[in-house]
Design an enzyme around this catalytic site. Structure first.
Site, PDB file in Angstrom:
ATOM      1  N   ASN A   1      49.647  62.245 -28.607  1.00  0.00           N
ATOM      2  CA  ASN A   1      50.144  62.185 -27.258  1.00  0.00           C
ATOM      3  C   ASN A   1      51.922  62.141 -27.481  1.00  0.00           C
ATOM      4  O   ASN A   1      52.516  61.022 -27.550  1.00  0.00           O
ATOM      5  CB  ASN A   1      49.838  61.135 -26.241  1.00  0.00           C
ATOM      6  N   GLU A   2      52.512  63.382 -27.570  1.00  0.00           N
ATOM      7  CA  GLU A   2      54.128  63.275 -28.005  1.00  0.00           C
ATOM      8  C   GLU A   2      54.755  63.062 -26.622  1.00  0.00           C
ATOM      9  O   GLU A   2      53.965  62.965 -25.650  1.00  0.00           O
ATOM     10  CB  GLU A   2      54.305  64.756 -28.368  1.00  0.00           C
ATOM     11  N   PRO A   3      55.702  62.719 -26.734  1.00  0.00           N
ATOM     12  CA  PRO A   3      56.842  62.626 -25.536  1.00  0.00           C
ATOM     13  C   PRO A   3      56.559  63.507 -24.564  1.00  0.00           C
ATOM     14  O   PRO A   3      56.396  64.774 -24.901  1.00  0.00           O
ATOM     15  CB  PRO A   3      58.132  62.602 -25.984  1.00  0.00           C
TER      16      PRO A   3
ATOM     17  N   SER B   1      53.660  63.290 -22.441  1.00  0.00           N
ATOM     18  CA  SER B   1      52.215  62.925 -22.161  1.00  0.00           C
ATOM     19  C   SER B   1      52.278  62.060 -21.056  1.00  0.00           C
ATOM     20  O   SER B   1      52.667  61.069 -20.996  1.00  0.00           O
ATOM     21  CB  SER B   1      51.494  62.473 -23.702  1.00  0.00           C
TER      22      SER B   1
ATOM     23  N   THR C   1      57.289  64.560 -35.812  1.00  0.00           N
ATOM     24  CA  THR C   1      55.905  64.249 -36.254  1.00  0.00           C
ATOM     25  C   THR C   1      55.628  65.390 -37.479  1.00  0.00           C
ATOM     26  O   THR C   1      55.140  64.859 -38.619  1.00  0.00           O
ATOM     27  CB  THR C   1      54.885  64.575 -35.123  1.00  0.00           C
TER      28      THR C   1
END
Ligand code: GLP
Length: 637
Positions: A169-171, A173, A188
């Site tokens: 869940n990347e920034p 999300s 990432t």
């Protein structure tokens, strides 16, 4: 580097509650945390088994949970823990990878856990990265349904990415996001670059449980090890809840906890600025940290700090105990002044009372341990040159071959040159041509992610060795002073899943006994324990422990050089070797010899400049750059 933590308590600190918005348990190392967590999971599984019910585990990948998985395997093998009543759901999977792909999370889980325990195959759930794009939505929905049908997740295990992601869940999300496809963040992908042999090979997308899916778990434990996680752990634990750091959403969960080791905790206020949290035991280290912090915060040279400055910034305690300001300032200024030396091996024939390294013996036998071949030159290239100029007997110890860093394309280039030579007019080199054909075929067969065959490993090691030869010559280290250990854990392993053994320790023990050094430089203290530098540092420490109190060990001085990700903080520096502009330029030339430097490693010159700026800001001399070292004290056996 590992911060000095007054007392490690695995329980959350009540005084820190004003800062820490999620209970944070501090462990001495990843192993003790992994054991504690495995014991909790065991209890859950066994109590459910007694009731004839299942336990539902949410599992994570990455290097972080590996010690936990190893402990679960041990509990199964040695203590009969059965996983027959366990249902598992993994957080995520890369899109586009088949289950057998060496970097797929499905394969990772088989190799790291499932193949070694009795968890029934039909109970294992991992998002399928290989399904086509138009089916991902339905697949994700089914995944959510399967979790619900299993009764929800009892305990969710998490790691944390440097972007603050949980799962993938990347920034951006949202709190309520569910299982879905996500685009991976640049950071990432950079972090996964080594696993995939280059950033360009890292998949762009992944399927991940959503933040909402994770928060539905009844209990959540997020683990983090090593200093490279310290910054993001601090933001997730102490910052506001924000979709910029998805781990911060755990603050709102009723049973979420962070399990961190000392290095991952180093940015937490209770560790970094303990005087803001509660009473402090003012050891010399803490005093130095506080004064350097105050001087940096106020952009005020140490010698100009006043009683008011101390009082107004939470340091009245220190002032009343060890003040007035004038006295504290002088103490710290002199201390920092004495860290500066152009003689990293000690200056012969002078009074060494206030010098970081002792004058005698001179010359010294110096061992410089480099986890991968470029590490020592990156961190201390100019100091190596100094040591050699000053007549010390310097040996660069390359602990691993570094072959995993070398791209396939380097091998293809070499083999194609060889083929051109061998098949053109001139020497008759059938054997060499056969060799090149074999290597190129091995490259083709294994594909971009497969395991390197021995011939490929050897060639890659030779490529790096060549670069090292050039780079060390640029630091004036003759090639016969470079010792290659080729530690077996590296030769047999892959990034994030190395398995060091006593064989590795044996190799280092033999080397130490042969050389009986007067001075040792090494790195990896505080690094992620599963990283190459973390493993190498532990191997060295185990070797020293095994050797015990032989006379040379007690007399040897130990210096840590900065690790890849974290430069030393001002209060951690015990020796600062200043670099002239010419020396910095020469270091830059030496680094240019490596074709394999990461952007972080290449950034070291800027860090060296920054360290000099920090000294300048404290009111000390202004240098072009500084290479910094921390003294490491061996615990007597
Ligand atoms: C990946 C995984 C995360 C993991 C993170 C950190 O991004 N999807 O679940 O927490 O890596 O990896 P490591 O534990 O190797 O630092």
């Amino acid at each position: 580097m590992t911060p000095s933590i007054p007392s490690i308590s695995s329980e959350p600190d009540p005084l820190a509650a004003a800062y820490e918005k999620v209970p944070t348990h501090l462990f001495l190392d990843s192993l003790s945390a992994a054991r504690a967590l495995a014991a909790e999971v065991r209890e859950l599984i066994e109590s459910r088994a007694k009731e004839g019910r299942n336990a539902v585990l949410g599992l994570a990948t990455g290097s972080t949970p590996v010690p936990f998985y190893r402990e679960l395997i041990r509990l199964h093998r040695d203590e009969g823990l059965s996983f027959a009543n366990v249902i598992s759901f993994n957080l995520d999977e890369y899109c586009g990878l088949e289950v057998d792909h060496p970097e797929s999370y499905a394969r990772f889980m088989r190799e790291q856990l499932f193949d070694h325990i009795d968890l029934p195959k039909q109970n294992i759930h991992i998002p399928n990265g290989a399904i086509s794009g138009d089916l991902i939505f339905a697949h994700s929905r089914d995944y959510e349904e399967q979790i619900k049908a299993a009764g929800g997740i009892d305990i969710q295990i998490l790691g944390i990415g440097r972007t603050g992601h949980i799962g993938f869940n990347e920034p951006g999300s949202s709190r309520d996001s569910v299982t879905r496809r996500i685009t991976l963040d640049r950071v990432t992908r950079q972090d996964a670059a080594a696993d995939f042999r280059g950033e360009e090979n890292v998949p762009r997308f992944a399927i991940t449980m959503g933040v909402g899916t994770i928060l539905n778990a009844r209990k959540i434990v997020l683990m983090a090890w090593g200093e490279n996680k310290a910054e993001v752990v601090q933001k997730a634990v102490e910052g506001g809840i924000t979709d910029a750091i998805s781990a911060s959403f755990l603050q709102a969960h009723q049973d979420a906890r962070f399990y961190v080791d000392a290095s991952a905790a180093r940015e937490l206020t209770r560790i970094k600025l303990p005087w803001l949290v509660g009473p402090v035991n003012w050891t010399p280290n803490e005093v130095r940290r506080a004064v350097c912090w105050l001087s940096t915060l106020l952009k005020c040279p140490v010698l100009k700090l006043t009683d008011e400055h101390y009082n107004e910034h939470g340091l009245s305690d220190l002032l009343s105990e060890q003040g007035p300001a004038y006295q504290l300032n002088i103490l710290i200024f002199n201390g920092m002044q004495h860290t500066i030396t152009g003689w990293p091996g000690g200056k012969p024939h002078v009074d060494d009372t206030d010098r970081p390294e002792r004058a005698k013996p001179h010359p010294k036998r110096v061992l410089i341990f480099s986890p991968e071949p470029q590490d020592a030159i990156v961190a201390m290239g100019a100091s190596i040159e100094r040591l050699i100029e000053h007549g010390h007997e310097v040996t660069l110890v390359e602990m691993t071959s570094g072959s995993l860093r070398v791209a396939d394309s380097e091998i293809a280039k070499f083999c194609n040159i060889l083929l051109e030579l061998a098949t053109g007019p001139g020497p008759h080199w059938e054997k060499q041509a056969d060799y090149a054909h074999d290597a190129l075929e091995a490259l083709e067969t294994k594909g971009p992610f497969g395991e390197d065959t021995p011939i490929l490993r050897q060639l890659k090691a030779l490529v790096l060795r060549g670069e090292l030869r050039d780079a060390s010559a640029a630091c004036k280290a003759a090639h016969d002073r470079v010792k290659m250990l080729d530690l077996p854990f590296y030769e047999r392993g892959r990034y994030r899943r190395f398995n060091p053994t006593s064989e590795d320790v044996g190799v280092v023990t033999t080397l130490l006994r042969e050389h009986q050094p007067h001075q040792i430089f090494f790195t990896g203290e505080g690094a992620d324990p599963s990283s190459v530098s973390g493993i190498c540092s532990n191997i060295l420490k185990s070797a020293l422990k095994g050797i015990g109190e032989e006379a040379w060990v007690s007399a040897c001085s130990f210096w840590l050089y900065q690790s890849k990700r974290e430069p030393l903080a001002l209060d951690e520096i015990d020796m600062a070797v200043p670099l002239s502009p010419m020396q910095l330029a020469r270091k830059s030339h030496a680094l240019a010899r490596f074709g394999t430097l990461s952007s972080t490693e290449a950034g070291v010159l800027e860090e060296n400049r920054q360290s000099a700026c920090h000294y300048d800001q404290l009111g000390l001399a202004e240098y072009e750059a500084i290479e910094a070292f921390q003294r490491w004290r061996r615990t007597p056996v």
